[in-house]
Design a protein around this motif. Structure first.
Motif, PDB file in Angstrom:
ATOM      1  N   PRO A  86      31.647  16.463  29.178  1.00  0.00           N
ATOM      2  CA  PRO A  86      31.598  15.908  27.829  1.00  0.00           C
ATOM      3  C   PRO A  86      32.925  15.256  27.449  1.00  0.00           C
ATOM      4  CG  PRO A  86      31.757  18.297  27.744  1.00  0.00           C
ATOM      5  CD  PRO A  86      31.625  17.926  29.188  1.00  0.00           C
ATOM      6  N   SER A  87      32.850  14.251  26.600  1.00  0.00           N
ATOM      7  CA  SER A  87      34.061  13.592  26.123  1.00  0.00           C
ATOM      8  C   SER A  87      34.736  14.474  25.074  1.00  0.00           C
ATOM      9  CB  SER A  87      33.714  12.241  25.497  1.00  0.00           C
ATOM     10  OG  SER A  87      33.018  12.453  24.286  1.00  0.00           O
ATOM     11  N   HIS A  88      35.970  14.114  24.716  1.00  0.00           N
ATOM     12  CA  HIS A  88      36.690  14.863  23.686  1.00  0.00           C
ATOM     13  C   HIS A  88      35.953  14.793  22.354  1.00  0.00           C
ATOM     14  CE1 HIS A  88      40.076  15.936  26.115  1.00  0.00           C
ATOM     15  NE2 HIS A  88      40.204  14.693  26.521  1.00  0.00           N
ATOM     16  N   LEU A  89      35.383  13.638  22.052  1.00  0.00           N
ATOM     17  CA  LEU A  89      34.649  13.477  20.801  1.00  0.00           C
ATOM     18  C   LEU A  89      33.480  14.455  20.729  1.00  0.00           C
ATOM     19  CD1 LEU A  89      34.376  11.718  18.225  1.00  0.00           C
ATOM     20  CD2 LEU A  89      32.800  10.296  19.506  1.00  0.00           C
ATOM     21  N   MET A  90      32.758  14.591  21.841  1.00  0.00           N
ATOM     22  CA  MET A  90      31.627  15.509  21.846  1.00  0.00           C
ATOM     23  C   MET A  90      32.112  16.956  21.761  1.00  0.00           C
ATOM     24  SD  MET A  90      28.571  15.844  24.584  1.00  0.00           S
ATOM     25  CE  MET A  90      27.134  16.799  24.217  1.00  0.00           C
ATOM     26  N   LYS A  91      33.180  17.297  22.488  1.00  0.00           N
ATOM     27  CA  LYS A  91      33.729  18.658  22.427  1.00  0.00           C
ATOM     28  C   LYS A  91      34.148  18.997  21.005  1.00  0.00           C
ATOM     29  CE  LYS A  91      35.558  18.772  27.120  1.00  0.00           C
ATOM     30  NZ  LYS A  91      36.789  18.740  27.915  1.00  0.00           N
ATOM     31  N   ASP A  92      34.820  18.049  20.321  1.00  0.00           N
ATOM     32  CA  ASP A  92      35.270  18.278  18.942  1.00  0.00           C
ATOM     33  C   ASP A  92      34.081  18.485  18.009  1.00  0.00           C
ATOM     34  OD1 ASP A  92      37.837  17.997  19.848  1.00  0.00           O
ATOM     35  OD2 ASP A  92      38.097  15.949  19.091  1.00  0.00           O
ATOM     36  N   ARG A  93      33.022  17.700  18.199  1.00  0.00           N
ATOM     37  CA  ARG A  93      31.828  17.804  17.354  1.00  0.00           C
ATOM     38  C   ARG A  93      31.153  19.169  17.532  1.00  0.00           C
ATOM     39  NH1 ARG A  93      26.645  13.746  17.115  1.00  0.00           N
ATOM     40  NH2 ARG A  93      25.615  14.837  15.438  1.00  0.00           N
ATOM     41  N   ALA A  95      32.621  21.932  18.654  1.00  0.00           N
ATOM     42  CA  ALA A  95      33.521  22.941  18.128  1.00  0.00           C
ATOM     43  C   ALA A  95      33.426  23.004  16.602  1.00  0.00           C
ATOM     44  CB  ALA A  95      34.958  22.653  18.569  1.00  0.00           C
ATOM     45  N   ALA A  96      33.348  21.852  15.955  1.00  0.00           N
ATOM     46  CA  ALA A  96      33.226  21.822  14.496  1.00  0.00           C
ATOM     47  C   ALA A  96      31.904  22.434  14.049  1.00  0.00           C
ATOM     48  CB  ALA A  96      33.344  20.386  13.984  1.00  0.00           C
ATOM     49  N   GLY A  97      30.842  22.177  14.796  1.00  0.00           N
ATOM     50  CA  GLY A  97      29.535  22.748  14.461  1.00  0.00           C
ATOM     51  C   GLY A  97      29.493  24.257  14.637  1.00  0.00           C
TER      52      GLY A  97
END
Length: 100
Positions: A86-93, A95-97
């Motif tokens: 996964p990209s960083h953007l997906m990992k961040d999303r 993690a936020a969820g």
């Protein structure tokens, strides 16, 4: 964290709800995209979906087994395994969820 299997029907339903195509058109679109990705992976290409992640196929190491008749050790063909990074953007999303 639980495990979830996403089916073609799940993807088709998401396309149906979000895009507004008919159910048949949504199913055809999902099938076409998955077939295109699979063909590229089989050819040894990486499939990258911008801001989402990268799919690739790797060979797991060859294993050794025994011939049941002779007892002789024989190599077992390596298995091809689909991996997803996964990209960083997906990992961040994700993690936020998980926080909320």
């Amino acid at each position: 964290m639980g495990q979830k299997t996403l089916t073609r029907m799940d993807l088709s339903e998401a396309v149906f709800r979000e895009v507004g195509l008919s159910r048949n058109e949504s199913a055809d679109l999902v099938e076409t995209v998955l077939n295109h990705m699979s063909d590229a992976l089989v050819d040894g290409d990486q499939v990258k979906i911008s801001s989402f992640g990268t799919f690739s196929i790797r060979d797991k190491a060859a294993r050794v087994g025994r011939n049941p008749k002779t007892g002789e050790e024989v190599p077992i063909n390596p298995r091809r395994v689909l991996t997803f990074r996964p990209s960083h953007l997906m990992k961040d999303r994700v993690a936020a969820g998980n926080k909320g």
